[in-house]
Design an enzyme around this catalytic site. Structure first.
Site, PDB file in Angstrom:
ATOM      1  CE  LYS A 121      15.123  29.225 -18.773  1.00  0.00           C
ATOM      2  NZ  LYS A 121      14.474  28.845 -20.014  1.00  0.00           N
ATOM      3  NE  ARG A 142       5.352  30.737 -17.079  1.00  0.00           N
ATOM      4  CZ  ARG A 142       5.143  31.895 -17.676  1.00  0.00           C
ATOM      5  NH1 ARG A 142       4.692  31.930 -18.902  1.00  0.00           N
ATOM      6  NH2 ARG A 142       5.383  33.025 -17.044  1.00  0.00           N
ATOM      7  CB  CYS A 416       4.330  20.198 -64.003  1.00  0.00           C
ATOM      8  SG  CYS A 416       3.281  19.926 -62.562  1.00  0.00           S
ATOM      9  CB  CYS A 431       3.100  19.179 -57.455  1.00  0.00           C
ATOM     10  SG  CYS A 431       2.759  18.790 -59.171  1.00  0.00           S
TER      11      CYS A 431
HETATM   12  S1  IVH Z   1      12.048  27.612 -12.209  1.00  0.00           S
HETATM   13  C1  IVH Z   1       9.288  31.642 -11.391  1.00  0.00           C
HETATM   14  N1  IVH Z   1      13.588  25.698 -13.001  1.00  0.00           N
HETATM   15  O1  IVH Z   1      12.289  28.190 -17.730  1.00  0.00           O
HETATM   16  C2  IVH Z   1       9.649  30.681 -12.470  1.00  0.00           C
HETATM   17  N2  IVH Z   1      12.328  26.863 -14.654  1.00  0.00           N
HETATM   18  O2  IVH Z   1      11.177  31.454 -17.509  1.00  0.00           O
HETATM   19  C3  IVH Z   1      10.360  29.511 -11.890  1.00  0.00           C
HETATM   20  N3  IVH Z   1      12.655  26.006 -16.933  1.00  0.00           N
HETATM   21  O3  IVH Z   1       8.842  28.712 -17.799  1.00  0.00           O
HETATM   22  C4  IVH Z   1      10.834  28.615 -12.939  1.00  0.00           C
HETATM   23  N4  IVH Z   1      14.075  24.406 -16.403  1.00  0.00           N
HETATM   24  O4  IVH Z   1       9.727  26.490 -18.598  1.00  0.00           O
HETATM   25  C5  IVH Z   1      12.712  26.642 -13.393  1.00  0.00           C
HETATM   26  N5  IVH Z   1      15.009  23.938 -13.525  1.00  0.00           N
HETATM   27  C6  IVH Z   1      14.128  24.884 -13.907  1.00  0.00           C
HETATM   28  C7  IVH Z   1      13.748  25.056 -15.268  1.00  0.00           C
HETATM   29  C8  IVH Z   1      12.852  26.064 -15.596  1.00  0.00           C
HETATM   30  C9  IVH Z   1      13.414  24.983 -17.392  1.00  0.00           C
HETATM   31  C10 IVH Z   1      11.827  26.874 -17.788  1.00  0.00           C
HETATM   32  C11 IVH Z   1      10.374  26.922 -17.435  1.00  0.00           C
HETATM   33  C12 IVH Z   1      10.045  28.351 -17.188  1.00  0.00           C
HETATM   34  C13 IVH Z   1      11.205  29.080 -17.790  1.00  0.00           C
HETATM   35  C14 IVH Z   1      11.598  30.282 -16.961  1.00  0.00           C
END
Ligand code: IVH
Length: 675
Positions: A121, A142, A416, A431
């Site tokens: 993630k 998003r 100062c 400053c």
């Molecule tokens: S799938 C239905 N895959 O995590 C949402 N998300 O809340 C499907 N993110 O907003 C998201 N890596 O910014 C997905 N491999 C990954 C991800 C990922 C980061 C983030 C993304 C999303 C949040 C999930």
């Protein structure tokens, strides 16, 4: 009708676009670069020149169209064709197992096997890319999942994002590709080093840095930021037939989208849990931050049967590691005035344990950031430790307590009493008083601890000397008498004698480059101070030089060069230099800072491209051993430009314009007396 010249130009432009786009895919998607950066640059420059000469050849997917456009107004709101959901999180093995149980129950049919795909993630920000007939038409953040902001111009500057889909078969219709824009840690660190060197506030973490870079009004700034991208899914996908998430990842790669190489497919929830746990330590090996593992049910048929609840799919969970946070009372927001006059707020906390460490202070950024996060004195706040970094205040832990107020920077300097200013477009308050104790005091403290490294005289002593008005400048320090030290608490005959001896010794021990560093010129750190010393050899030469001449020093651009020239143009600063020189400090390069004497003394070389027999450093060392200087940019004073394979185009052009002789590697060898 097009002339034959245009036809050839058109064919060449198409060829160049193809080669460059392939090179980008090889680099970002396959992680198997097919050419050197320098070669890429040469071909890129050729395409720019062609397109300038024949504007009709310009196509929207040309790699030259990633350089950014002038400032745009506010970002337009755009609706995603299909909503972008978010993920429910789980933090324990048991929660993963419980979720998997629920998945199996909902799918009903006994024996229906469930496979999962695991992906890191990425801690960046989610974006939605809309392609029409294979060409990138729009890119949006998003936002709230339904509506985001149109940041197409900025996304186009990210080289990992294809401007047109790759692949043999053309994709017609509309396809939404989703993924994460992020900033690699290496790029993040380099960006912060640069910001600090330019006397600007560093960004707190890679996620903020990525988000901030993407929301720039001026996309040339975005273009200069080291952003990258991983694709992890699709939204609307007309005419594309896919049955599983795993297939989708393959499809994305085949069409030129980078997908994370660590994505894997597992056939049991036990394996999934095992991988999630392993990643908690493995994550440290990555050059980007991940804040968990996303687990997805692989089959689209199963995903559909599971559905979603309030935009959060039942077929996926984000497994997140327990965060290093705690809640405590924010007692007071304190202000420290830095060496350059910037007001740095920090939080004085009720001591609290966060991840095994007791924390009583945390960094805050600036007034705007503090109020945006709703951080107030007297509230309970969330404190976070990210890795080994200094703790941060994330925000209030609940509603504001009665009687708390929004934070305001002081209107006058706490040291100062000069009225504080906030320069247009800057986040920091300053400053403006150049004689403010902050500058003197902080310069003194950093002098005894840094460049001069004086034993027996540390921050506490300097503060006391300052308060008693015994030492208010670097020259004062070198005029200090033992009797004056003896008047201070904590100094006896021996310690005072020792401290004075150490100060005395530092007078001649500190080399020129460190004296330059100690002058506290904005933007000049260890390396640049050394480069200045080596280049000019004496402070007089440095004072006499123009900004253009300073800009020739390795590591300097026009802005920094200007700042240095300005510093030395100031009368007070020059008086300080004279005072220190009179006191015996070194304003000339020592032997180890000087180029060696040799047959090439007085000559200056620049090296570009890859050499066969030597690395660039080796070539530089050998030239320097013969007395030559090696600098980073070509000017009329350059004796010769040594050109290797795939040289930088701009250096070559400059050398040709300035009629600087071009040397091959063979010429270099004969300079070294070899053949
Ligand atoms: S799938 C239905 N895959 O995590 C949402 N998300 O809340 C499907 N993110 O907003 C998201 N890596 O910014 C997905 N491999 C990954 C991800 C990922 C980061 C983030 C993304 C999303 C949040 C999930």
């Amino acid at each position: 009708m097009a002339s034959s010249r245009t036809t050839t130009a058109s064919a060449r432009a198409a060829e160049l676009r193809d080669i460059l786009n392939r090179a980008l895919i090889a680099y970002h998607v396959k992680d198997e670069p097919v050419m050197e950066d320098a070669a890429y640059d040469v071909l890129f420059d050729e395409l720019v020149a062609l397109e300038e000469e024949h504007p009709e050849l310009l196509t929207p997917d040309s790699p030259t169209q990633r350089v950014g456009a002038p400032a745009s107004e506010r970002f337009r709101k755009v609706r995603h064709l299909s909503p972008m959901g978010s993920l429910d999180k789980v933090t324990t093995d048991e929660a993963v197992a419980k979720w998997a149980d629920d998945v199996r129950k909902r799918l009903g049919r006994e024996g229906d096997a469930v496979a999962y795909v695991l992906e890191p993630k990425i801690d960046g920000l989610a974006i939605n890319l809309t392609y029409r007939d294979g060409v990138l038409e729009q890119g949006a953040t998003r936002g709230d999942g339904v509506e985001g902001e149109d940041v197409t111009v900025n996304l186009r500057t990210i080289r990992a994002i294809p401007l047109a889909m790759a692949g043999k078969k053309k994709v017609s219709g509309t396809v939404e590709v989703r993924g994460e824009v992020y900033m690699p840690l290496s790029g993040f660190n380099a960006l912060n080093e640069r910001l600090v060197a330019e006397d600007k506030k560093p960004t707190p973490n890679p996620r903020n840095a990525a988000a901030g870079s993407l929301r720039q009004k001026d996309s040339t700034i975005t273009a200069a930021r080291p952003l990258s991208f991983w694709a992890y899914g699709i939204g609307v996908h007309e005419g594309v037939d896919l049955a599983t998430h795993w297939e989708t990842l393959t499809w994305l790669r085949e069409h030129g989208f980078p997908t994370n190489p660590f994505a894997e497919r597992v056939e049991s929830v036990e394996e999934a849990v095992e991988r999630c746990v392993a990643w908690e330590t493995r994550r440290r090996e990555l050059d980007y931050e991940i804040d968990g593992i996303v687990i997805k049910v692989d089959s689209y048929a199963q995903q559909e049967r599971l559905g979603a609840l309030h935009g959060r799919p039942r077929w996926s969970r984000a497994f997140k590691w327990a965060p290093l946070t705690a809640v405590t009372r924010l007692k007071k927001i304190m202000i420290r005035v830095g060496r350059t006059g910037a007001l740095n707020p920090w939080a004085l906390l009720e001591p609290v344990e966060v991840g095994g460490v007791t924390v009583s202070r945390a960094t805050l950024h600036n007034e705007e950031d503090i109020n945006r996060k709703g951080i107030r004195e007297g509230d309970d706040v969330i404190v976070q430790r990210a890795g080994d970094v200094i703790p941060q205040v994330v925000g209030p832990a609940g509603p504001h307590r009665k009687g708390t107020r929004e934070f305001r920077m002081p209107t006058h300097c706490p040291l100062c009493n000069t009225e504080i200013v906030k320069p247009e477009g800057e986040a920091m308050h300053r400053c403006p008083n150049r004689a403010c104790p902050s500058r003197g005091l902080e310069t003194l403290i950093s002098w005894v601890e840094g460049p001069a490294d004086i034993d027996g005289v540390g921050e506490q002593t300097v503060r006391t000397l300052w308060e008693k008005a015994l030492v208010r400048s670097l020259p004062d320090l070198y005029r200090l008498k033992k009797e004056q030290l003896l008047e201070l608490d904590g100094f006896g005959e021996i310690s005072a004698t020792n401290a004075i001896q150490q100060i005395e010794a530092s007078r001649t021990r500190v080399p020129f480059s460190r004296v330059l560093l100690g002058l506290n010129i904005s933007g000049i750190g260890w390396v640049l101070a050394q480069n200045l010393a080596r280049h000019f050899l004496t402070v007089d030469a440095l004072i006499a030089s123009s900004p253009e001449e300073i800009a020739e020093v390795e590591g300097f651009g026009p802005d920094r060069a200007e700042a240095v020239a300005e510093w030395f143009a100031d009368e007070d600063n020059r008086a300080l230099v004279e005072d220190l020189r009179g006191l015996g400090l070194r304003f000339e390069a020592g032997e180890d800072e000087k180029p060696r004497e040799g047959p090439l003394t007085g000559s200056t070389y620049v090296i570009t491209g890859t050499l066969e027999r030597f690395s660039r450093d080796e070539a530089q060392e050998r030239l320097e051993a013969l007395g030559a200087k090696v600098t980073g940019s070509v000017s009329a004073k350059t004796t010769g430009l040594v050109v290797g394979e795939e040289p930088g185009a701009s250096k070559l052009t400059k050398a040709q314009k300035a009629e600087v002789p071009i040397l091959s590697e063979a010429d270099l060898l004969s300079l070294f007396g070899e053949s």
